[in-house]
Design a protein around this motif. Structure first.
Motif, PDB file in Angstrom:
ATOM      1  N   ALA A 265      48.857  27.740  25.790  1.00 37.69           N
ATOM      2  CA  ALA A 265      50.137  27.179  26.219  1.00 37.69           C
ATOM      3  C   ALA A 265      49.984  26.377  27.501  1.00 37.69           C
ATOM      4  N   ALA A 266      49.174  26.869  28.418  1.00 38.64           N
ATOM      5  CA  ALA A 266      48.970  26.165  29.690  1.00 38.64           C
ATOM      6  C   ALA A 266      48.419  24.763  29.456  1.00 38.64           C
ATOM      7  N   LEU A 267      47.417  24.662  28.604  1.00 41.51           N
ATOM      8  CA  LEU A 267      46.827  23.358  28.303  1.00 41.51           C
ATOM      9  C   LEU A 267      47.825  22.452  27.595  1.00 41.51           C
ATOM     10  N   ALA A 268      48.546  22.994  26.630  1.00 45.43           N
ATOM     11  CA  ALA A 268      49.495  22.180  25.859  1.00 45.43           C
ATOM     12  C   ALA A 268      50.611  21.641  26.745  1.00 45.43           C
ATOM     13  N   LEU A 269      51.165  22.469  27.595  1.00 45.57           N
ATOM     14  CA  LEU A 269      52.289  22.057  28.441  1.00 45.57           C
ATOM     15  C   LEU A 269      51.817  21.147  29.576  1.00 45.57           C
ATOM     16  N   ALA A 270      50.626  21.401  30.097  1.00 47.16           N
ATOM     17  CA  ALA A 270      50.091  20.538  31.153  1.00 47.16           C
ATOM     18  C   ALA A 270      49.854  19.123  30.629  1.00 47.16           C
ATOM     19  N   ARG A 271      49.372  19.020  29.407  1.00 43.57           N
ATOM     20  CA  ARG A 271      49.119  17.691  28.821  1.00 43.57           C
ATOM     21  C   ARG A 271      50.409  16.905  28.624  1.00 43.57           C
ATOM     22  N   GLN A 272      51.541  17.601  28.621  1.00 41.91           N
ATOM     23  CA  GLN A 272      52.834  16.926  28.502  1.00 41.91           C
ATOM     24  C   GLN A 272      53.470  16.678  29.871  1.00 41.91           C
ATOM     25  N   GLY A 273      52.698  16.868  30.935  1.00 39.29           N
ATOM     26  CA  GLY A 273      53.156  16.491  32.275  1.00 39.29           C
ATOM     27  C   GLY A 273      53.596  17.629  33.162  1.00 39.29           C
ATOM     28  N   ALA A 274      53.588  18.866  32.673  1.00 40.97           N
ATOM     29  CA  ALA A 274      54.056  19.998  33.480  1.00 40.97           C
ATOM     30  C   ALA A 274      53.008  20.425  34.496  1.00 40.97           C
ATOM     31  N   THR A 275      53.483  20.866  35.645  1.00 40.81           N
ATOM     32  CA  THR A 275      52.626  21.529  36.614  1.00 40.81           C
ATOM     33  C   THR A 275      52.659  23.021  36.297  1.00 40.81           C
ATOM     34  N   ILE A 276      51.501  23.589  36.017  1.00 37.22           N
ATOM     35  CA  ILE A 276      51.420  24.958  35.542  1.00 37.22           C
ATOM     36  C   ILE A 276      50.953  25.896  36.658  1.00 37.22           C
ATOM     37  N   ILE A 277      51.679  26.983  36.839  1.00 35.10           N
ATOM     38  CA  ILE A 277      51.234  28.059  37.726  1.00 35.10           C
ATOM     39  C   ILE A 277      50.512  29.058  36.836  1.00 35.10           C
ATOM     40  N   LEU A 278      49.199  29.128  36.994  1.00 35.46           N
ATOM     41  CA  LEU A 278      48.357  29.976  36.159  1.00 35.46           C
ATOM     42  C   LEU A 278      48.274  31.364  36.782  1.00 35.46           C
ATOM     43  N   LEU A 279      48.874  32.344  36.139  1.00 38.75           N
ATOM     44  CA  LEU A 279      48.921  33.695  36.683  1.00 38.75           C
ATOM     45  C   LEU A 279      48.125  34.649  35.798  1.00 38.75           C
ATOM     46  N   ASP A 280      47.149  35.311  36.400  1.00 44.33           N
ATOM     47  CA  ASP A 280      46.315  36.269  35.682  1.00 44.33           C
ATOM     48  C   ASP A 280      45.515  37.042  36.734  1.00 44.33           C
ATOM     49  N   LYS A 281      45.002  38.196  36.363  1.00 44.39           N
ATOM     50  CA  LYS A 281      44.196  38.963  37.318  1.00 44.39           C
ATOM     51  C   LYS A 281      42.712  38.610  37.239  1.00 44.39           C
ATOM     52  N   ASN A 282      42.311  37.905  36.177  1.00 39.25           N
ATOM     53  CA  ASN A 282      40.911  37.555  35.975  1.00 39.25           C
ATOM     54  C   ASN A 282      40.639  36.171  36.565  1.00 39.25           C
ATOM     55  N   ILE A 283      40.057  36.141  37.746  1.00 38.45           N
ATOM     56  CA  ILE A 283      39.880  34.871  38.457  1.00 38.45           C
ATOM     57  C   ILE A 283      38.917  33.925  37.741  1.00 38.45           C
ATOM     58  N   PRO A 284      37.743  34.375  37.267  1.00 40.91           N
ATOM     59  CA  PRO A 284      36.860  33.437  36.545  1.00 40.91           C
ATOM     60  C   PRO A 284      37.530  32.786  35.341  1.00 40.91           C
ATOM     61  N   LYS A 285      38.331  33.542  34.598  1.00 39.83           N
ATOM     62  CA  LYS A 285      39.031  32.960  33.458  1.00 39.83           C
ATOM     63  C   LYS A 285      40.087  31.959  33.907  1.00 39.83           C
ATOM     64  N   LEU A 286      40.781  32.279  34.995  1.00 43.35           N
ATOM     65  CA  LEU A 286      41.754  31.330  35.542  1.00 43.35           C
ATOM     66  C   LEU A 286      41.074  30.025  35.934  1.00 43.35           C
ATOM     67  N   GLU A 287      39.924  30.137  36.554  1.00 44.68           N
ATOM     68  CA  GLU A 287      39.200  28.944  37.002  1.00 44.68           C
ATOM     69  C   GLU A 287      38.762  28.091  35.814  1.00 44.68           C
ATOM     70  N   ALA A 288      38.405  28.740  34.715  1.00 46.12           N
ATOM     71  CA  ALA A 288      38.005  27.991  33.515  1.00 46.12           C
ATOM     72  C   ALA A 288      39.182  27.210  32.940  1.00 46.12           C
TER      73      ALA A 288
ATOM     74  N   TYR B  15      41.821  26.266  34.679  1.00 43.11           N
ATOM     75  CA  TYR B  15      42.081  25.228  35.694  1.00 43.11           C
ATOM     76  C   TYR B  15      41.188  24.006  35.440  1.00 43.11           C
ATOM     77  N   ASP B  16      39.893  24.241  35.233  1.00 44.54           N
ATOM     78  CA  ASP B  16      38.949  23.147  34.998  1.00 44.54           C
ATOM     79  C   ASP B  16      39.299  22.381  33.718  1.00 44.54           C
ATOM     80  N   ALA B  17      39.712  23.106  32.681  1.00 45.76           N
ATOM     81  CA  ALA B  17      40.062  22.450  31.424  1.00 45.76           C
ATOM     82  C   ALA B  17      41.292  21.559  31.597  1.00 45.76           C
ATOM     83  N   ILE B  18      42.259  22.017  32.365  1.00 52.43           N
ATOM     84  CA  ILE B  18      43.458  21.206  32.605  1.00 52.43           C
ATOM     85  C   ILE B  18      43.107  19.981  33.423  1.00 52.43           C
TER      86      ILE B  18
END
Length: 242
Positions: free
Chosen positions: A21-44, A46-49
């Motif tokens: 969902a984060a990738l799909a909504l970001a590609r449509q112009g949204a600024t996404i607040i990525l919330l999760d406890k797993n930092i390496p996964k969040l960073e991945a 983030y990089d994809a977006i």
């Protein structure tokens, strides 16, 4: 792009449907607040977006089960201070440890599952409602599961939490309907090739299931202008036709 100037918070954004969902909504112009406890996964994610040339997302490491009420309020305060308002919240974080008879379900597993799947959405909504209400229109989307809606045996704390979550969504939708600003809906993804599905049904042939990206259009609808005025609904991805 249809979601330009939209700020959307997504829980469980480090993987599974949340990252999709984060990738799909970001590609449509949204600024996404990525919330999760797993930092390496969040960073991945983030990089994809960033690689998709979408607006730069925000990383927000956060333990939904372990955070206290003060930390939840600090999250809301930080969002309001940085953005002024919020246009969407997607509750995508999920805890599922396996199918278990209630008679053998441990208290710790019961409590942890309810904290992630039910208590966290309640607390997030409570602290974020004032920030959402500052938007002309905003959307709250819960994620449920079609397989537990009939209270099937052995679905355990996961099943109980999802049944209760649908009730929470319905009550919240009715309480907010008269304000005509915040719509509240529940997404039923259906069987889909996700990490959760792999844990639940490891022997299943996942090649016959839709990929997670098949939900992109549903997410865009739920957070886009097409669903303004639509609230209190169960949106089943299997029958979705915008």
């Amino acid at each position: 792009m249809p979601l330009t100037n939209h700020v959307i918070l997504i829980t469980g954004a480090g993987g599974g449907l949340g990252s999709t969902a984060a990738l799909a909504l970001a590609r449509q112009g949204a600024t996404i607040i990525l919330l999760d406890k797993n930092i390496p996964k969040l960073e991945a994610v983030y990089d994809a977006i960033k690689a998709s040339h979408a607006p730069e997302p925000i990383l927000y490491p956060f333990d939904l089960a372990g955070a206290n009420e003060t930390e939840y309020q600090e999250l809301a305060n930080n969002i309001e201070e940085k953005y002024g308002s919020l246009q969407g919240v997607l509750h995508s974080a999920v805890e599922f440890s396996g199918f278990t008879p209630l008679a053998t379900l441990g208290t710790k597993d019961w409590g942890h599952t309810l904290n992630v799947n039910l208590n966290a959405p309640f607390l997030l909504n409570r602290v974020l409602l004032p920030v959402l209400q500052k938007s002309e229109h905003a959307a709250i989307v819960f994620t449920s599961d079609s397989s537990v809606r009939s209270a099937v045996a052995y679905s355990g704390a996961y099943g109980v939490s999802k049944i209760a979550l649908e009730g929470l969504a319905k009550i919240l939708a009715e309480e907010l309907e008269s304000f005509n600003k915040i719509r509240v809906n529940t997404l039923i993804p259906g069987p889909i090739d996700s990490p959760l599905r792999k844990r639940a049904y490891p022997a299943e042939d996942k090649g016959k299931l839709p990929k997670m990206e098949a939900l992109d259009a549903v997410y865009l609808y739920l957070f886009g202008k097409q669903s303004v005025g639509v609230t209190g609904q169960m949106v089943d991805a299997r029958t979705f036709n915008m």
